[in-house]
Design an enzyme around this catalytic site. Sequence first.
Site, short mmCIF file in Angstrom:
data_model
loop_
_atom_site.label_atom_id
_atom_site.label_comp_id
_atom_site.label_asym_id
_atom_site.label_seq_id
_atom_site.Cartn_x
_atom_site.Cartn_y
_atom_site.Cartn_z
N GLU A 188 15.77 -25.32 0.17
CA GLU A 188 15.34 -24.09 -0.40
C GLU A 188 14.77 -22.94 0.61
O GLU A 188 15.11 -21.63 0.28
CB GLU A 188 14.54 -24.13 -1.47
CG GLU A 188 13.19 -24.29 -1.10
CD GLU A 188 12.68 -26.15 -0.78
OE1 GLU A 188 11.57 -26.61 -0.59
OE2 GLU A 188 13.81 -26.70 -0.87
N ASN A 192 17.24 -33.67 6.04
CA ASN A 192 17.33 -33.84 4.43
C ASN A 192 18.28 -35.19 4.25
O ASN A 192 17.83 -35.74 3.17
CB ASN A 192 17.82 -32.54 3.90
CG ASN A 192 16.93 -31.41 3.86
OD1 ASN A 192 15.73 -31.58 4.29
ND2 ASN A 192 17.23 -30.32 3.31
N VAL A 227 14.56 -31.53 -4.71
CA VAL A 227 13.81 -30.64 -4.10
C VAL A 227 13.74 -30.63 -2.50
O VAL A 227 13.93 -29.80 -1.80
CB VAL A 227 12.47 -30.56 -4.60
CG1 VAL A 227 11.66 -29.32 -3.90
CG2 VAL A 227 12.34 -30.18 -6.01
N ALA A 228 13.66 -31.95 -2.16
CA ALA A 228 13.68 -32.32 -0.50
C ALA A 228 15.04 -32.04 -0.11
O ALA A 228 15.10 -31.49 1.07
CB ALA A 228 13.17 -33.63 -0.27
N ASN A 234 8.85 -32.62 3.13
CA ASN A 234 9.77 -31.35 3.00
C ASN A 234 8.76 -30.03 3.47
O ASN A 234 9.31 -29.05 4.18
CB ASN A 234 10.23 -31.13 1.41
CG ASN A 234 11.22 -30.00 1.28
OD1 ASN A 234 12.08 -30.03 1.89
ND2 ASN A 234 11.04 -28.98 0.38
N ASP A 291 34.06 10.31 11.38
CA ASP A 291 34.18 8.63 11.45
C ASP A 291 33.80 8.14 10.09
O ASP A 291 33.85 6.83 10.17
CB ASP A 291 32.92 8.61 12.54
CG ASP A 291 33.78 8.99 13.94
OD1 ASP A 291 34.99 9.17 14.16
OD2 ASP A 291 32.98 9.69 14.71
N ILE A 296 17.79 -30.15 -1.15
CA ILE A 296 18.11 -28.83 -1.09
C ILE A 296 17.18 -27.92 -0.29
O ILE A 296 16.09 -27.74 -0.42
CB ILE A 296 18.15 -28.37 -2.36
CG1 ILE A 296 19.13 -29.32 -3.15
CG2 ILE A 296 18.68 -26.88 -2.58
CD1 ILE A 296 19.09 -28.72 -4.99
N ASP A 315 30.15 9.14 15.11
CA ASP A 315 29.03 10.16 15.17
C ASP A 315 29.29 11.22 14.11
O ASP A 315 28.52 11.73 13.38
CB ASP A 315 28.67 10.66 16.44
CG ASP A 315 29.80 11.27 17.14
OD1 ASP A 315 31.08 11.60 16.39
OD2 ASP A 315 29.71 11.75 18.35
N ASP A 352 34.47 5.30 19.67
CA ASP A 352 34.75 7.09 20.18
C ASP A 352 34.57 7.25 21.66
O ASP A 352 33.70 6.51 22.21
CB ASP A 352 33.81 8.06 19.47
CG ASP A 352 33.94 9.50 19.49
OD1 ASP A 352 35.44 9.67 19.84
OD2 ASP A 352 33.47 10.41 19.56
N GLU A 363 16.22 -38.09 4.77
CA GLU A 363 15.39 -38.53 3.43
C GLU A 363 15.94 -39.00 2.50
O GLU A 363 15.77 -39.84 1.71
CB GLU A 363 14.68 -37.01 3.01
CG GLU A 363 13.68 -36.53 3.97
CD GLU A 363 13.28 -35.04 3.64
OE1 GLU A 363 13.51 -34.62 2.41
OE2 GLU A 363 13.01 -34.50 4.61
N THR A 409 8.05 -30.51 7.64
CA THR A 409 9.26 -30.31 8.68
C THR A 409 9.95 -29.38 8.55
O THR A 409 10.63 -28.73 9.24
CB THR A 409 9.86 -31.73 8.60
OG1 THR A 409 10.66 -31.68 7.54
CG2 THR A 409 9.12 -32.79 9.22
#
Length: 910
Positions: free
Chosen positions: A287, A710, A282-283, A738, A648, A285, A644, A329, A713, A741
Amino acid sequence: MQRQGWHILSGGEICDKLRVNPEKGLSDKEVNRRLVEYGHNSLAVKKGVNPVFLFLGQFKDFMVMVLMIATLISGLLGEIADAVTILAIILLNAILGFVQEYKAEKSMESLRSLTAPEATVLRNGMGLKIPASDLVPGDVVMLETGDRIPADIRWIKTTNIRVEESALTGESQAVAKISEPMMDQYTPMADRKNMSYMGTVVVNGRGIGVVTGTGMATEMGIIADMMQDIISEMTPLQKRLAELGKWLVTISMALCLVVVITGILQGESFYKMFLTGVSLAVAAIPEGLPAIVTVALAVGVQRMVKRNAVIRKLPAVETLGCATVICSDKTGTLTQNEMTVRRMYCDNQIITVSGQGYDPKGDFHGADPYKDKGALKEMLKCASLCNNAVLTKKGLRVSGLFRSKGKDSVWGIDGDPTEGALLVLAAKAGVWREDFERKEKRVAEIPFESERKMMTVIYKNKEGYKAYSKGAPDIVLRLCTQEMTKEGIVDLTPERRKEILEINDEMASHALRVLALGVNKVQENDISGEVENNLIFIGLMGMIDPPRTSAIKAIRICQSAGIKPVMITGDHKLTAQAVARELGILRGSNNVVVTGIELDQMTDEELEKYVMDISVFARVAPRDKLRIVRAYKKNGQIVAMTGDGVNDAPAVKEADIGVAMGQTGTDVTKEASSMVILDDNFATIVAAIEEGRGIYDNIRKFIRYLLSCNLGEVLTMFLAALVALPLPLLPIQILWVNLVTDGLPAMALGVDKSEPDIMKRSPRKPEESIFAGGLARKILIRGSIIGLGTLLVFVIGLWYGVGLLAARTMAFTTLVFSQLFHVFDCKSESRGIFEVGIFSNPFLVIAVLISTVMQISVIYLPFFQVIFKTTALSLWQWGVILVVAGGPSVIMGMVRLYRNKFKKNLNLAR
């Protein structure tokens, strides 16, 4: 229906080919037959994606699936708060992705709204109003001012008809239409004056046309088809995050597995090592990475709103930041979209005029209009009176009685832009139509017609009647017999007429649109007669839509940043070339200008081969713009396309990032785009590029930070297991690190300011890894230092006999503070902590202070000591922790400071 050169056929040939009687129209029986053959006059839309499946599709992303696994793991560990947080991140990202993709699906609906709801058609000899969707090729339609063209038509009868086609062709001025055939089979669409196209609008006059194309066979239908065929691609950021996610998960899981197996082999319990392995996974990766990316992009969006850019899709910020080509343009984006008189020719002398846009402030160089009482004064009077435009300020009509001079005012024109330019020119010299009209009265007008190419008005004063005319120089000069000079009125000789036409050609070669002006005294009984004969020539006026000053500067910045600016316009080649030179797009030998006709003669392979040498494309059609964008992409370029009009939209959607104009842009183009420029200014795009580069830099900053931490760790646990040490960190402590930090400090890095040299770098290569530029090396080195430092403090604690509890607390705190020191290193990849300014990002300082307080609380508050298995630390223990945790940052900062000063001095010496 098969596409043909309808513009080169006569009205009779058109009707014969389409088998229709122009006096009676089609019969009901024939209409029904053609409806079966050609279908209804509507734009087909491919079946869209079901919103439910569109939403569920957001969960197919690899990193999202990893996050869902992390949610399950956190729940099994009893970390409900972490599980809920990760789940919220997943749902937030899914909702954002769904909203963006669902809006993209709506692009075609905006395109369909441009089609006319009804049309007046001649059938069975009778005029009928029918749904426009029931039109078929061969229908005879009758149109007048205000009508939207319901299908592609070939005009067979016109009366002073002008059509506004900017949404399709990019032309800013309404186009006068004719019914006569044209000679050139390869005439560009914008120059086919006997044709009009679905979605354009009649702004003046009336006419009769024959339908030549309906539904998907119209020019609008071709655009719709091109938009449907465009495949959406992942942005560079999405590709790199997907690559990063797979790389991280594979390595992290492998290392965690090694730690678990090693611990079990060394006698640790299976349950304890399982919890350690799961906690470490968990730490390891990150997330929080997708959430931090989202926050960084969202902050960039807010910054860009303040700089007049609205981001419709978050990844567009980063994509624009790595753009290598910007296709823009001309009208209104690179130029001011305000016709301005730049040069005059009067009384055998050239007069230049300064000033910006429609603001009636400027200087005359070469003559003084306030002192002149002859030809120049008469010329300005003619420009003012032979004119139906109105000068406005903040929407209010401006006259000789109301001439506000507020600095914050916005000047504008109601009416034709060309007439507006003449009106502003006269106002710069203090000549106002309203002043004259208090003493003189307009009694007649002969309006501009495409056949005559001129306009005349007649005014009455106490001296009698006078005609004022303006028009194409060759036409007006043909009607002139005299010229106004300092010496008075003199005969206009053939030699003098030729000399004036040479001056006209010279002005036109500088992309100036030239008009000739003349006057004539009229007898009362000749007001309705030949008043345009025997005119007195006054002079020539040359005008142009001038480049934006900010665009010139922005183009220089683009070029210093390694970005190729490309101008794509519907204007003529000479106009495009002159404007491009003034902007700085064409420089020295870099003068390649290609027209739409030349593009048609190139194969896709030839275009791909030469496109990198071309900087200006003139007189192009919608399909040309799409080909150009694709050619640049085939060369490995990251392409930004501004636009515009409807013309286009396909190219905007095909580009890596589409930029729509906020003021003049159609709904179709805005829906197809990723970003909308509120002020229609090219300089705003450059601001977006700078912001995009800054965002990508910030993403690299927190990737460097998160992965270094990470890795530290994982190495701490891995190396401890290898040398048979007790676990230096407990599962709950790993999760706490985790949280402390990876949260606030990493997020604060996402709002860091851009580095000073950000727009002096070359763009990133599209295939460049997110770890390029030595980032992977930095991560490995600092991650190793953090891991080894944490383990060193743990061993020192055990060596001095403080006990396992205190040693773990020391290692635990060292790991946290090593990361908090390291976050300041990550503010720059080239400068150290003594150069970046520690307090330059107040959010980061606050985040580090909060994390510090949280860590100290865990160490000293009895309630948290029980939960996290910690104990209070002594002064010498804190000394060891701070030296090991902060030492690398201080040493690296001093090395970088000395190195950068040495480089600077070396460059100065050179």
